[in-house]
Design a protein around this motif. Sequence first.
Motif, mmCIF file in Angstrom:
data_model
loop_
_atom_site.group_PDB
_atom_site.id
_atom_site.type_symbol
_atom_site.label_atom_id
_atom_site.label_comp_id
_atom_site.label_asym_id
_atom_site.label_seq_id
_atom_site.Cartn_x
_atom_site.Cartn_y
_atom_site.Cartn_z
ATOM 1 N N ILE A 1 34.159 50.003 28.803
ATOM 2 C CA ILE A 1 34.741 48.780 28.256
ATOM 3 C C ILE A 1 34.350 47.661 29.212
ATOM 4 O O ILE A 1 34.525 47.781 30.433
ATOM 5 C CB ILE A 1 36.270 48.882 28.155
ATOM 6 C CG1 ILE A 1 36.633 50.064 27.260
ATOM 7 C CG2 ILE A 1 36.865 47.589 27.625
ATOM 8 C CD1 ILE A 1 38.085 50.415 27.274
ATOM 9 N N SER A 2 33.792 46.584 28.677
ATOM 10 C CA SER A 2 33.417 45.465 29.540
ATOM 11 C C SER A 2 34.354 44.287 29.309
ATOM 12 O O SER A 2 34.908 44.112 28.233
ATOM 13 C CB SER A 2 31.962 45.056 29.289
ATOM 14 O OG SER A 2 31.799 44.589 27.972
ATOM 15 N N PHE A 3 34.528 43.518 30.349
ATOM 16 C CA PHE A 3 35.396 42.352 30.366
ATOM 17 C C PHE A 3 34.560 41.154 30.791
ATOM 18 O O PHE A 3 33.982 41.151 31.880
ATOM 19 C CB PHE A 3 36.548 42.598 31.350
ATOM 20 C CG PHE A 3 37.401 41.403 31.660
ATOM 21 C CD1 PHE A 3 38.040 40.689 30.662
ATOM 22 C CD2 PHE A 3 37.599 41.017 32.980
ATOM 23 C CE1 PHE A 3 38.851 39.609 30.961
ATOM 24 C CE2 PHE A 3 38.408 39.936 33.296
ATOM 25 C CZ PHE A 3 39.036 39.227 32.285
ATOM 26 N N THR A 4 34.452 40.152 29.909
ATOM 27 C CA THR A 4 33.682 38.943 30.193
ATOM 28 C C THR A 4 34.581 37.733 29.937
ATOM 29 O O THR A 4 34.644 37.226 28.809
ATOM 30 C CB THR A 4 32.424 38.866 29.299
ATOM 31 O OG1 THR A 4 31.732 40.114 29.358
ATOM 32 C CG2 THR A 4 31.509 37.739 29.732
ATOM 33 N N PRO A 5 35.303 37.281 30.958
ATOM 34 C CA PRO A 5 36.221 36.157 30.738
ATOM 35 C C PRO A 5 35.487 34.843 30.490
ATOM 36 O O PRO A 5 34.453 34.587 31.088
ATOM 37 C CB PRO A 5 37.024 36.100 32.035
ATOM 38 C CG PRO A 5 36.130 36.700 33.063
ATOM 39 C CD PRO A 5 35.307 37.731 32.348
ATOM 40 N N GLY A 6 36.030 34.049 29.598
ATOM 41 C CA GLY A 6 35.456 32.739 29.300
ATOM 42 C C GLY A 6 36.199 31.612 29.991
ATOM 43 O O GLY A 6 35.723 30.480 30.025
ATOM 44 N N GLU A 7 37.374 31.918 30.546
ATOM 45 C CA GLU A 7 38.191 30.908 31.206
ATOM 46 C C GLU A 7 38.876 31.529 32.418
ATOM 47 O O GLU A 7 38.967 32.749 32.534
ATOM 48 C CB GLU A 7 39.288 30.391 30.266
ATOM 49 C CG GLU A 7 38.792 29.694 29.028
ATOM 50 C CD GLU A 7 39.949 29.264 28.148
ATOM 51 O OE1 GLU A 7 40.826 28.528 28.651
ATOM 52 O OE2 GLU A 7 39.994 29.674 26.992
ATOM 53 N N GLY A 8 39.388 30.677 33.270
ATOM 54 C CA GLY A 8 40.168 31.144 34.411
ATOM 55 C C GLY A 8 41.612 31.338 33.997
ATOM 56 O O GLY A 8 42.407 30.410 34.067
ATOM 57 N N LYS A 9 41.941 32.519 33.513
ATOM 58 C CA LYS A 9 43.308 32.815 33.085
ATOM 59 C C LYS A 9 43.496 34.328 33.000
ATOM 60 O O LYS A 9 42.551 35.090 33.152
ATOM 61 C CB LYS A 9 43.623 32.162 31.745
ATOM 62 C CG LYS A 9 42.856 32.738 30.566
ATOM 63 C CD LYS A 9 43.262 32.061 29.265
ATOM 64 C CE LYS A 9 42.711 32.803 28.065
ATOM 65 N NZ LYS A 9 43.173 32.210 26.816
ATOM 66 N N VAL A 10 44.731 34.733 32.723
ATOM 67 C CA VAL A 10 45.059 36.152 32.563
ATOM 68 C C VAL A 10 44.800 36.553 31.113
ATOM 69 O O VAL A 10 45.172 35.840 30.182
ATOM 70 C CB VAL A 10 46.538 36.404 32.928
ATOM 71 C CG1 VAL A 10 46.929 37.842 32.613
ATOM 72 C CG2 VAL A 10 46.778 36.082 34.395
ATOM 73 N N TYR A 11 44.161 37.705 30.942
ATOM 74 C CA TYR A 11 43.903 38.258 29.615
ATOM 75 C C TYR A 11 44.622 39.597 29.508
ATOM 76 O O TYR A 11 44.518 40.436 30.398
ATOM 77 C CB TYR A 11 42.410 38.497 29.393
ATOM 78 C CG TYR A 11 41.583 37.243 29.344
ATOM 79 C CD1 TYR A 11 41.324 36.611 28.139
ATOM 80 C CD2 TYR A 11 41.056 36.689 30.505
ATOM 81 C CE1 TYR A 11 40.557 35.462 28.082
ATOM 82 C CE2 TYR A 11 40.292 35.532 30.462
ATOM 83 C CZ TYR A 11 40.046 34.925 29.253
ATOM 84 O OH TYR A 11 39.295 33.788 29.211
ATOM 85 N N ALA A 12 45.341 39.795 28.431
ATOM 86 C CA ALA A 12 45.998 41.076 28.170
ATOM 87 C C ALA A 12 45.832 41.381 26.686
ATOM 88 O O ALA A 12 46.058 40.514 25.841
ATOM 89 C CB ALA A 12 47.466 41.019 28.556
#
Length: 170
Positions: free
Chosen positions: A64-75
């Motif tokens: 599973i890959s995680f590619t954040p688009g913003e500086g924030k918490v993702y859940a």
Amino acid sequence: ADSCKFDSTTMQNVAICTLFVSNTGNTDLNITDVTYPLGAEEIFDIAVSPGEVIQAGSTDTFFISFTPGEGKVYANSFAIWTDDPDVERQIFFLYGVGKAPEISVNTNSIDFGDTVVVGDSSSFYLEMVNSGTDTLRVDSIIIVNRLRLPENVFSVASVDTLLNVGETLY
């Protein structure tokens, strides 16, 4: 494991979590569907597809890959649906923190007043702070000359520096 917790990841970079799915039964396990909430696929890429088969008594590895688009918490979460009569759906939870630089400046305009004599100079020090969650690169400062003064009236010292989180540049 029933969750993936990603390390803090800089925007547009990729972090990988390894997911192990075991088939403890005595027949092959067929993955019939993979579902997750709308929008999750833009941040989390789940390399599990319907039609995949996990042989009896074996464990398969999925990424599973995680590619954040913003500086924030993702859940978020996703579900793997199978033909297992006892556990048809297994839910997995996803958690990650996107890191991003953010510049804070002590002012957006500078007033030297009307006391600078022709031929003299006056200085003003601008304070910039990296108030974000990742390193900030300051590689230029541009003067906006709305009064259409001659080009050489204002100048800025050359800048090309990295500001760590919480660091200040004067």
